[in-house]
Every structure is written in structure tokens, then in C-alpha cells.
Design an enzyme around this catalytic site. Structure first.
Site, PDB file in Angstrom:
ATOM      1  N   GLY A 183       0.813  -1.222   0.000  1.00 17.02           N
ATOM      2  CA  GLY A 183       0.000   0.000   0.000  1.00 17.02           C
ATOM      3  C   GLY A 183       0.840   1.264   0.000  1.00 17.02           C
TER       4      GLY A 183
ATOM      5  N   CYS B  82       2.414   0.842  -9.705  1.00 17.89           N
ATOM      6  CA  CYS B  82       2.032   0.026  -8.551  1.00 17.89           C
ATOM      7  C   CYS B  82       0.747  -0.699  -8.938  1.00 17.89           C
ATOM      8  CB  CYS B  82       1.809   0.885  -7.311  1.00 17.89           C
ATOM      9  SG  CYS B  82       1.125  -0.082  -5.942  1.00 17.89           S
TER      10      CYS B  82
ATOM     11  N   THR C 151       5.696  -5.017 -10.881  1.00 24.14           N
ATOM     12  CA  THR C 151       5.131  -6.339 -10.572  1.00 24.14           C
ATOM     13  C   THR C 151       3.864  -6.663 -11.368  1.00 24.14           C
ATOM     14  OG1 THR C 151       3.970  -5.276  -8.751  1.00 24.14           O
ATOM     15  CG2 THR C 151       6.043  -6.370  -8.230  1.00 24.14           C
TER      16      THR C 151
ATOM     17  N   GLY D 181       9.968 -11.529  -8.456  1.00 19.71           N
ATOM     18  CA  GLY D 181      10.844 -12.680  -8.263  1.00 19.71           C
ATOM     19  C   GLY D 181      10.947 -13.550  -9.508  1.00 19.71           C
TER      20      GLY D 181
ATOM     21  N   GLY E  89      12.752 -10.364 -11.438  1.00 17.91           N
ATOM     22  CA  GLY E  89      13.270 -11.726 -11.262  1.00 17.91           C
ATOM     23  C   GLY E  89      14.762 -11.893 -11.474  1.00 17.91           C
TER      24      GLY E  89
END
Ligand code: DHB
Length: 279
Positions: free
Chosen positions: A47, A104, A167, A191, A218
Site C-alpha cells: 500500500g 504500482c 510487478t 521474483g 526476477g
């Protein structure tokens, strides 16, 4: 990232360090759980917790021996004016470049909600470029049909580099409790699981724009760094691997790349950027 943790990463061998994203106002972030390890990466929905850009630059200025450290200030906002104001303040904190988190994956009214629209991305980058003199990077979301459209929009806005990728929107469900693991339900996957997606995005963006691409998603070994370079990245960011592995990842990457270049008869990193294109 606290200012102290930036120093730890710098000392571990990173060529630059990026702050956690900063906004004009402090934010406490979401309730726990905010992160889950799914075995091939993390899903997190923090957040955008941060002390606010004003407080953060005070923290930065009290960091001993910070001259020489290359710090990139990451900022977020919900419109071009907020991005420009936050960028202006972080620029006064002595950072060497500003990264715009237009990606985000879950924050309402900011991040990807603004960063999925190429017109808004162009406006945000352009507002920031009109406000500060530092290099500006646009960190893009992969949660779109065509990430090259976003990259071209950022380039039109005057971005100095593209950071790809942030992400991927993801979820985990607890089968005993029969409910989503994260308090926010949806979070961002990072990742090893996302590396092939990130490589594809970097490859596509490198064909679409003339500005440098900074690859991320990653990276856990020197082999991953080389793969991003061959895809067209000029540099890479390492985030999740710091927690997934440890700080040795930077030394190992630096040494591994040097050995790879020497073994293949190249002089410097520049010689292999984008080499997989046209192959
Ligand atoms: C958060 C921010 C991000 O940019 C991201 O990729 C994932 C999570 C956050 O603060 O919640």
C-alpha cells in the site's frame, strides 16, 4: 527502504540504489499480511507505505557519507501535478535521477491506474521533465496488452529511460482459511516467476524506443543480468533477490558478468546490449 538500508545495498556492490516510492503525504500502508512467499517469488501489497517525500529527504540528508552514493528517488502520485511536485522535492534531496512509479499494481487512483493509460503517462513524464533537470525514468506496468505503447508515450513525454517491469497483478488463496492471503487480496508478483515476462517486455520495448531500458523482474544471478542485457537492457535493477537470496547477489552479478564478457571476448557491458535482436 530506509536510508540505512540503501547504504547496505550500495556497499554490497550496486551501481545505484532506488528508494521505496515516495508521495507528497505520509502513508501507513495496508494492514498485514502484506507479503506472501509463493515459492517462485513474492506477492506483495504494502500500500505504498512511506513517510512522505519531505520527511524522507530529511532522513537522506542525515545519512553519513552519502556523497558518492548514486541514489534514484522513486515517486508516485495520482496526477501529473502531484508527480511533478514530489519529483521536485526529492530532487532537492540530492538524488541523481528520479523514477516515476506509474505502475504500482493495486493502489487506487495512482500507480498502474494512471500508468495503464499512455496519454496520462506522457502527461506525467512531461510535467516532471518541465519541473526538474535530473534524468527521469518511467517504471512501467506489464499489466497491459501492449507495453510498447506505454514506452513510446513515456519517450514522447521526454523520459530519459524506461524501467521495465514493475510487478504483475496476482493473488494467493489460503486453502485452510479459504480466503485470500493478503489483506488487500490482490498484490504484485515479483521474483523468478516473472523473469520471462520481464525479458519479453524489455525485448519489445527495446525495439519500440530509442532511449535506454533498465530491466527488472526476477533478476537473481549474473546469468539473469546477461539475459536482460541481451534482450536490450542497458542496466538492471535487483529487488526481490535481496530478500529471496541475500546481498551477495550484487558481487556475484558483477563478477559473473565480467567473467562472461572476458570469456566471450567482449570489453564492456555495452558490447552485448540488445545482441539477441535480429538473431
Ligand atoms: C507496492 C508498490 C509497487 O510498485 C509494487 O510493484 C508492488 C507493491 C506497494 O507498495 O504496495
Amino acid at each position: 527502504m530506509t536510508a540505512k538500508s540503501l547504504r547496505m545495498v550500495w556497499e554490497a556492490g550496486a551501481g545505484a540504489v532506488v528508494t521505496k516510492s515516495l508521495g507528497l503525504q505520509p502513508r501507513t500502508g495496508y494492514a498485514n499480511p502484506t507479503i506472501v512467499d509463493i515459492g517462485c517469488g513474492f506477492i506483495n501489497a504494502m500500500g505504498l507505505p512511506n513517510p512522505g517525500v519531505h520527511e524522507y529527504i530529511r532522513e537522506l540528508s542525515s545519512l553519513p557519507d552519502r556523497e558518492g552514493m548514486v541514489i534514484v528517488g522513486s515517486v508516485y502520485g495520482s496526477d501529473p501535478g502531484q508527480f511533478a511536485e514530489a519529483a521536485d522535492i526529492v530532487a532537492q534531496g540530492g538524488v541523481k535521477a528520479v523514477e516515476l512509479n506509474v505502475s504500482c499494481p493495486h493502489a487506487k487512483g495512482m500507480g498502474a491506474e494512471v500508468g495503464q493509460d499512455p496519454c496520462l503517462v506522457e502527461e506525467i513524464v512531461s510535467a516532471v521533465k518541465d519541473t526538474i533537470r535530473l534524468p527521469v525514468f518511467a517504471k512501467l506496468t506489464p499489466n497491459v496488452t501492449n507495453i510498447s505503447d506505454l514506452a513510446r508515450a513515456a519517450e514522447r513525454g521526454g523520459a530519459d529511460a524506461i524501467v521495465a517491469v514493475n510487478t504483475l497483478r496476482a493473488m494467493a488463496i489460503d486453502i485452510e482459511a479459504q480466503r485470500p492471503v493478503l489483506a488487500n487480496r490482490v498484490g504484485g508478483l515479483s521474483g523468478p516467476a516473472i523473469k520471462p515476462v520481464a525479458i519479453r517486455c524489455v525485448y519489445e520495448i527495446a525495439e519500440a524506443v530509442g532511449i535506454p531500458v533498465i530491466g527488472c523482474g526476477g533478476v537473481t544471478s549474473w546469468r539473469d543480468v546477461v539475459e536482460f542485457l541481451l534482450a536490450g537492457a542497458s542496466a538492471v535493477q535487483i529487488g526481490t533477490a535481496i530478500a529471496y537470496r541475500d546481498l551477495k547477489v550484487f558481487d556475484e552479478a558483477n563478477n559473473g558478468i565480467s567473467e562472461y564478457l572476458a570469456g566471450k571476448g567482449y570489453k564492456e557491458v555495452k558490447d552485448i546490449i540488445g545482441l539477441s535482436h535480429g538473431a
